[in-house]
Design a protein around this motif. Sequence first.
Motif, PDB file in Angstrom:
ATOM      1  N   LEU A 207      59.225 -21.809  47.238  1.00  0.00           N
ATOM      2  CA  LEU A 207      58.153 -21.735  46.238  1.00  0.00           C
ATOM      3  C   LEU A 207      58.675 -22.089  44.854  1.00  0.00           C
ATOM      4  O   LEU A 207      58.047 -22.857  44.119  1.00  0.00           O
ATOM      5  N   TYR A 208      59.825 -21.532  44.491  1.00  0.00           N
ATOM      6  CA  TYR A 208      60.413 -21.805  43.169  1.00  0.00           C
ATOM      7  C   TYR A 208      60.717 -23.294  43.029  1.00  0.00           C
ATOM      8  O   TYR A 208      60.489 -23.891  41.963  1.00  0.00           O
ATOM      9  N   LYS A 209      61.200 -23.921  44.112  1.00  0.00           N
ATOM     10  CA  LYS A 209      61.506 -25.357  44.083  1.00  0.00           C
ATOM     11  C   LYS A 209      60.224 -26.177  43.950  1.00  0.00           C
ATOM     12  O   LYS A 209      60.195 -27.195  43.250  1.00  0.00           O
ATOM     13  N   MET A 210      59.169 -25.734  44.635  1.00  0.00           N
ATOM     14  CA  MET A 210      57.904 -26.490  44.617  1.00  0.00           C
ATOM     15  C   MET A 210      57.310 -26.584  43.218  1.00  0.00           C
ATOM     16  O   MET A 210      56.662 -27.580  42.876  1.00  0.00           O
ATOM     17  N   ILE A 211      57.526 -25.567  42.407  1.00  0.00           N
ATOM     18  CA  ILE A 211      56.966 -25.572  41.050  1.00  0.00           C
ATOM     19  C   ILE A 211      58.011 -25.970  40.014  1.00  0.00           C
ATOM     20  O   ILE A 211      57.796 -25.808  38.807  1.00  0.00           O
ATOM     21  N   ASP A 212      59.144 -26.479  40.496  1.00  0.00           N
ATOM     22  CA  ASP A 212      60.233 -26.940  39.613  1.00  0.00           C
ATOM     23  C   ASP A 212      60.688 -25.854  38.643  1.00  0.00           C
ATOM     24  O   ASP A 212      61.067 -26.150  37.498  1.00  0.00           O
ATOM     25  N   GLY A 213      60.592 -24.621  39.108  1.00  0.00           N
ATOM     26  CA  GLY A 213      61.051 -23.506  38.281  1.00  0.00           C
ATOM     27  C   GLY A 213      60.149 -23.171  37.107  1.00  0.00           C
ATOM     28  O   GLY A 213      60.492 -22.333  36.271  1.00  0.00           O
ATOM     29  N   LEU A 215      57.187 -21.322  36.006  1.00  0.00           N
ATOM     30  CA  LEU A 215      56.273 -20.270  36.460  1.00  0.00           C
ATOM     31  C   LEU A 215      54.863 -20.464  35.926  1.00  0.00           C
ATOM     32  O   LEU A 215      53.899 -19.976  36.519  1.00  0.00           O
ATOM     33  N   MET A 216      54.713 -21.180  34.828  1.00  0.00           N
ATOM     34  CA  MET A 216      53.386 -21.419  34.260  1.00  0.00           C
ATOM     35  C   MET A 216      52.570 -22.364  35.137  1.00  0.00           C
ATOM     36  O   MET A 216      51.346 -22.408  35.032  1.00  0.00           O
ATOM     37  N   LYS A 217      53.227 -23.119  36.002  1.00  0.00           N
ATOM     38  CA  LYS A 217      52.527 -24.072  36.874  1.00  0.00           C
ATOM     39  C   LYS A 217      52.015 -23.429  38.152  1.00  0.00           C
ATOM     40  O   LYS A 217      51.239 -24.033  38.888  1.00  0.00           O
ATOM     41  N   LEU A 218      52.461 -22.218  38.432  1.00  0.00           N
ATOM     42  CA  LEU A 218      52.179 -21.602  39.728  1.00  0.00           C
ATOM     43  C   LEU A 218      50.686 -21.367  39.944  1.00  0.00           C
ATOM     44  O   LEU A 218      49.993 -20.814  39.097  1.00  0.00           O
ATOM     45  N   GLU A 219      50.197 -21.780  41.117  1.00  0.00           N
ATOM     46  CA  GLU A 219      48.832 -21.513  41.549  1.00  0.00           C
ATOM     47  C   GLU A 219      48.880 -20.804  42.898  1.00  0.00           C
ATOM     48  O   GLU A 219      49.865 -20.923  43.643  1.00  0.00           O
ATOM     49  N   ALA A 220      47.811 -20.105  43.223  1.00  0.00           N
ATOM     50  CA  ALA A 220      47.767 -19.386  44.501  1.00  0.00           C
ATOM     51  C   ALA A 220      47.974 -20.340  45.669  1.00  0.00           C
ATOM     52  O   ALA A 220      48.635 -20.008  46.657  1.00  0.00           O
ATOM     53  N   LYS A 221      47.423 -21.539  45.559  1.00  0.00           N
ATOM     54  CA  LYS A 221      47.553 -22.530  46.631  1.00  0.00           C
ATOM     55  C   LYS A 221      49.015 -22.828  46.943  1.00  0.00           C
ATOM     56  O   LYS A 221      49.390 -23.036  48.102  1.00  0.00           O
ATOM     57  N   PHE A 224      50.466 -20.285  49.419  1.00  0.00           N
ATOM     58  CA  PHE A 224      50.047 -20.483  50.810  1.00  0.00           C
ATOM     59  C   PHE A 224      50.676 -21.751  51.403  1.00  0.00           C
ATOM     60  O   PHE A 224      51.049 -21.778  52.583  1.00  0.00           O
ATOM     61  N   ASP A 225      50.817 -22.787  50.580  1.00  0.00           N
ATOM     62  CA  ASP A 225      51.453 -24.019  51.062  1.00  0.00           C
ATOM     63  C   ASP A 225      52.912 -23.763  51.441  1.00  0.00           C
ATOM     64  O   ASP A 225      53.387 -24.237  52.483  1.00  0.00           O
ATOM     65  N   SER A 234      57.506 -16.624  50.378  1.00  0.00           N
ATOM     66  CA  SER A 234      56.054 -16.805  50.267  1.00  0.00           C
ATOM     67  C   SER A 234      55.308 -16.080  51.376  1.00  0.00           C
ATOM     68  O   SER A 234      54.197 -15.571  51.160  1.00  0.00           O
ATOM     69  N   LEU A 235      55.902 -16.012  52.551  1.00  0.00           N
ATOM     70  CA  LEU A 235      55.285 -15.257  53.640  1.00  0.00           C
ATOM     71  C   LEU A 235      55.172 -13.781  53.283  1.00  0.00           C
ATOM     72  O   LEU A 235      54.189 -13.123  53.641  1.00  0.00           O
ATOM     73  N   ASP A 236      56.162 -13.253  52.562  1.00  0.00           N
ATOM     74  CA  ASP A 236      56.085 -11.866  52.097  1.00  0.00           C
ATOM     75  C   ASP A 236      54.928 -11.686  51.118  1.00  0.00           C
ATOM     76  O   ASP A 236      54.246 -10.649  51.125  1.00  0.00           O
ATOM     77  N   LEU A 237      54.697 -12.687  50.274  1.00  0.00           N
ATOM     78  CA  LEU A 237      53.581 -12.622  49.328  1.00  0.00           C
ATOM     79  C   LEU A 237      52.241 -12.686  50.056  1.00  0.00           C
ATOM     80  O   LEU A 237      51.293 -11.988  49.693  1.00  0.00           O
ATOM     81  N   VAL A 238      52.172 -13.502  51.092  1.00  0.00           N
ATOM     82  CA  VAL A 238      50.947 -13.570  51.891  1.00  0.00           C
ATOM     83  C   VAL A 238      50.704 -12.233  52.579  1.00  0.00           C
ATOM     84  O   VAL A 238      49.558 -11.759  52.664  1.00  0.00           O
TER      85      VAL A 238
END
Length: 315
Positions: A207-213, A215-221, A224-225, A234-238
């Motif tokens: 998840l951290y890699k997906m948003i390039d670190g 945190l302001m870019k993070l969306e709920a989607k 789940f992705d 992310s599975l723990d968050l789900v």
Amino acid sequence: MNYYAGVDLGGTNTKIGILNREGDILKSRIIKTLSAEGVDNTLERIWKTIQELAQELDINIKNIKGIGLGIPGPVLEQSIVAFFANFPWERNINIKEKLEKLTGIETKLDNDANIIALGEAKYGAAKGSKSSVTVALGTGIGGGIYIDGKLVSGAKGAGGEVGHMKIVKDGKLCGCGQRGCFEAYVSATGLIREAVSRLTVNKQNLLYKMIDGDLMKLEAKDIFDAAREGDAFSLDLVDYEAEYLALGIANILNIINPEVVVLGGGVALAGDILLNPMREKMVKYALPVTLEELKIVQGVLGNEAGIKGAVGLFN
């Protein structure tokens, strides 16, 4: 033939449509609400748009038998808006009276979340059922309760505010100013807040890699992705989301015992990766009888729910 106008009044945009008695949208348009210009200005532009749509459809304005509105705020007796959420308008405005004086057409209104619930109950995912609860899981949580053909609006128009039932004593602060609300845990905002808190101390995850670190870019989607890719973080968050969602929905079941629960909004679009664990966890919280023959479905009307539900006030 009789027709109806449905109006979904939003903070920025207002959706307006002409529908037949069956709830089919014949033509629709979106206009800017421009609430800062005053309630009368907004209502006059809504009426002008209804007239234009009727003309384009070659419908005599006399054949429009009702105007239904979904309003962002608590509504009393389908007439008076106690206050408008994020609108610079006065409290306790009789919108029914104003619009009927302007148009000469019978007008009814209700809270916008209730209207969405009515749309799904009459024309959407819960069509054919006698009782349903719709829960819109978005930036916040909206809700609406439909029992035996009627919305449950309550004595002061606040019926169905499921997002503000308390699921944790003195829990997380909610946007309403109180603590421990369902919305503070299960809305997209609540899930993102929990994710950011965890990402602050754990950066070794997909998840951290997906948003390039960032945190302001993070969306709920994104959560789940990443979970679908097998990211344990992310599975723990789900799992966190599913637990609190199960608790909240079970509370609704124990009080209302509906035939159908309709889940809408962006979070519900996560689908089975969220809904399957939610269903498994609900057995801990719901009375067994409330789960018998219960249907939990995703909403199907999307952006049309507001104007369809507004017309449902007449049918």
